[in-house]
Every structure is written in C-alpha cells, then in structure tokens.
Motif scaffolding. Structure first.
Motif: not given
Length: 363
Positions: A161-170, A190-197, A233-235
């Motif tokens: 998302a938004h060309a972030d360095g980390f993705s929640g999809d793998f 679930s989630g986006k960005g660094l936490d999801a990564g 928490d968002e697991g």
C-alpha cells in the motif's frame, strides 16, 4: 521467476547491517561527544560571526543525530541543543528570534518522539534502516520458487500500500516428493505498512517450516493454531494453499477466508472460479475446517491466485471486483503471454491496500 536475483543483494545488506551495527554500538559516545562539540562551536559562531552561523543550524545537528544516534544519546544531544538555544536567548543573541527558538524546540521534541517509536520496533540509529532492508529481503526470499520441471512457471507480483517498503501480502513456496509436488501459499495479513510487514516476516518463516513438514490437508489448520498462539491484537490473516502434482498437472486448493482462485482453460478460453469460500480466516476460531477443491492444469492452462486488495471496489461488493479481475484475466492471459504485473495494471486497483497476484502456468 521473481526473487531469484535477491540473494547477492541480501547477503550484501546483511554484511553491511552487521558492520553498521557494530560500528554504531561502539561509537555512540564518540558521536555524542562530536555533536555536542559541534553545538558548542555553533554557539561561539552565533555570538562571534552571526552572519555565517545562523541559529537554525541547530536543526542540522538534530537531523544528523536522528540518523546516527540511539534514543538515550539523542535525548542527551537534544538537552544540550535546548540548553544552547535557550541560553543564547537569555544571553540576548541578536539573530535568535522567537520563531527559530520555537522551531528548534519542536524539532528536538519531535526527533525524540520519532526515536522512541523506532526503539519500540527495535530500530536504533543508522543500523535500523539497514535492518529493515534486510528484513524486507528475507521476506522476499521466503517466497522464492524452487527450480521447476520444464513446462512449469510461476510469476508473482506483490505491491504494498502506498508503495511502502513492507507489505502485508506474502507468498511461501516449496517442493516435496523429490520435486514432483509444488506447494504455494498466498497470505494476506491484517493491517498495512511496517507492523503488517513485521508480522508477515514472522508468519512467512513459520509457514515455510510448516509447508514442508505437514501433509497438505493439515497445513492451514496448523497455521491457524500458530496465529492463535501469538495472541496478536490484530492477529488474523487470510490464506490460500495450492498443491500441484507436477507430472500429471493435478492440483488441490484450499483457502481460509481468502478470495477464490481462478483457472484459465487454454483449450476453450473459459475462466472458472474455484470457489473455496466458507472457511474462516486464520487466527479467528480454534476449530478450523476448510473444504478443498481438486482440479487439473492442462497444457497451456493458468491458475491465478490474488489477494483482496486486487478485487476490493469502493462502494461495491467483492463479487464485482472479482468479475472485473476475470475480465482483465480473459483479456491479458488468454494469449498466453500475460504476466502478473500486467494483470495488476489492468485491474487498476487502488494503491491504499496491499495487492498480490500469483500465476502458475503449465506450458
């Protein structure tokens, strides 16, 4: 196949990260001393040569410190900078106007808050940035497809998302039975960005171990239990698991709350939706069961996996997004030359969510 060129770069980043970590850990005291000395010299310059040394130069020190120092050392330098700027204000330095004083104060507070957030994630100073690169490359390495027999090819495209360095999809892939069976798991955390990564990295390592150690019909149940044990928490996560018998082309697919796979039949040009919806997402309930579907990839056929970021439509339902994806697949893949990137480009999915497309072809 994507990811095969990552290995040399991954090793380079790993060595650079280790060297930077050692250097930074041993030199924090020296760096603080140097930057404090620079602050003192800057005070002298502001008082003696105000036309060459503006008070706003303290911002440069803070910017450099954010990249080089850990939280405790950054707090020390921030206190020194605050003492210098407020001391100059009390001293009556003519170039230190109230606006500069306010900006420097806010910059110090913001930099310390930023460093606290990075420390909470285990990212401290310059080595933290290299560690992020290393983590990203390790995540990509887990999805690398092993060498396949002639006639089989896997093409994947994963965008954050938004060309972030980390993705929640793998994606996780592996072979068994002497290379006669290929298994692929596409996961949407679930989630986006660094936490999801970070969760993606942990899950990809765990799922990679489970993939080769368990029978195919036990994998998603074990993955579900693993997520429940984490107590995040968002697991939760959705996943689709496909196993191919490469000599025959027979495949088996099962999903956990994930959008259904699509099969393109080369002979007729027909697109089939392999509906395995009905199982809950991973990490939701302990009693996990999924209904599998079986099929066969004939020569020229394509099996397409994807995540919900590809088919979600603002103001519409998921079925509309899947219909749109199938229309794109019919146009892009029917000639036999389309790629996963071409499918994503044709769908025009919004970039506010992670997106992934995986194509398995049998020539």
């Amino acid at each position: 196949m994507r990811g095969t060129r990552q290995a040399p770069r991954q090793g380079l980043y790993s060595r650079a990260s280790l060297a930077a970590r050692r250097w930074s850990g041993r030199s924090q005291v020296v760096l603080v001393a140097v930057l404090v000395l620079c602050a003192a010299l800057l005070v002298v310059g502001i008082l003696e040569q105000p036309e060459w040394f503006p008070p706003s130069a303290f911002l440069l020190l803070i910017v450099v410190a954010v990249f080089l120092l850990r939280l405790r050392q950054l707090a020390v330098l921030g206190a020194v900078v605050m003492a210098c700027t407020w001391g100059l204000w009390v001293w009556g330095a003519p170039t230190l106007i109230p606006g500069v004083l306010v900006v420097v104060t806010i910059a110090v507070i913001a930099s310390i808050a930023f460093a606290r957030g990075r420390e909470r994630l285990g990212l401290q100073g310059a080595p933290g940035d290299l560690m992020l690169v290393d983590l990203r490359d390790r995540l990509a390495a887990h999805g690398r497809v092993p060498p396949l027999p002639a006639g089989w090819r896997v093409d994947s495209e994963i965008r954050s998302a938004h060309a972030d360095g980390f993705s929640g999809d793998f994606m996780v892939a592996g072979t068994r039975s002497g290379g006669a069976t290929l298994e692929i798991v596409l996961v949407d955390v679930s989630g986006k960005g660094l936490d999801a990564g970070v969760r993606s990295l942990q899950l990809s390592g765990a799922f990679g171990g489970l993939l080769g150690a368990l029978p195919r019909d036990e994998f998603l149940g074990a993955a579900n239990q693993y997520l429940l044990d984490q107590a995040w928490d968002e697991g939760f996560a959705t996943a689709i698991h496909v196993a191919f018998d490469l000599p025959s082309g027979d495949f088996w697919v099962c999903s956990a709350g994930h959008p259904p796979a699509v099969q393109l039949h080369a002979g007729s040009g027909r697109l089939d939706l392999l509906d395995t919806i009905g199982s809950p997402a991973l990490g939701v309930i302990p009693d996990f069961r999924c209904a599998a579907r079986a099929g066969r990839l004939e020569h020229g056929d394509v099996l397409m996996l994807y995540t919900d970021g590809v088919v979600e439509v603002r103001g519409g339902d998921l079925d509309q997004g899947i219909d749109r994806l199938m229309g794109v697949a019919d146009r892009v893949l029917s000639p036999g030359r389309g790629s996963a990137a071409a499918v994503l480009a044709g769908v025009h999915a919004a970039d506010d969510d992670d997106r992934a497309v995986v194509l398995v072809r049998r020539a």
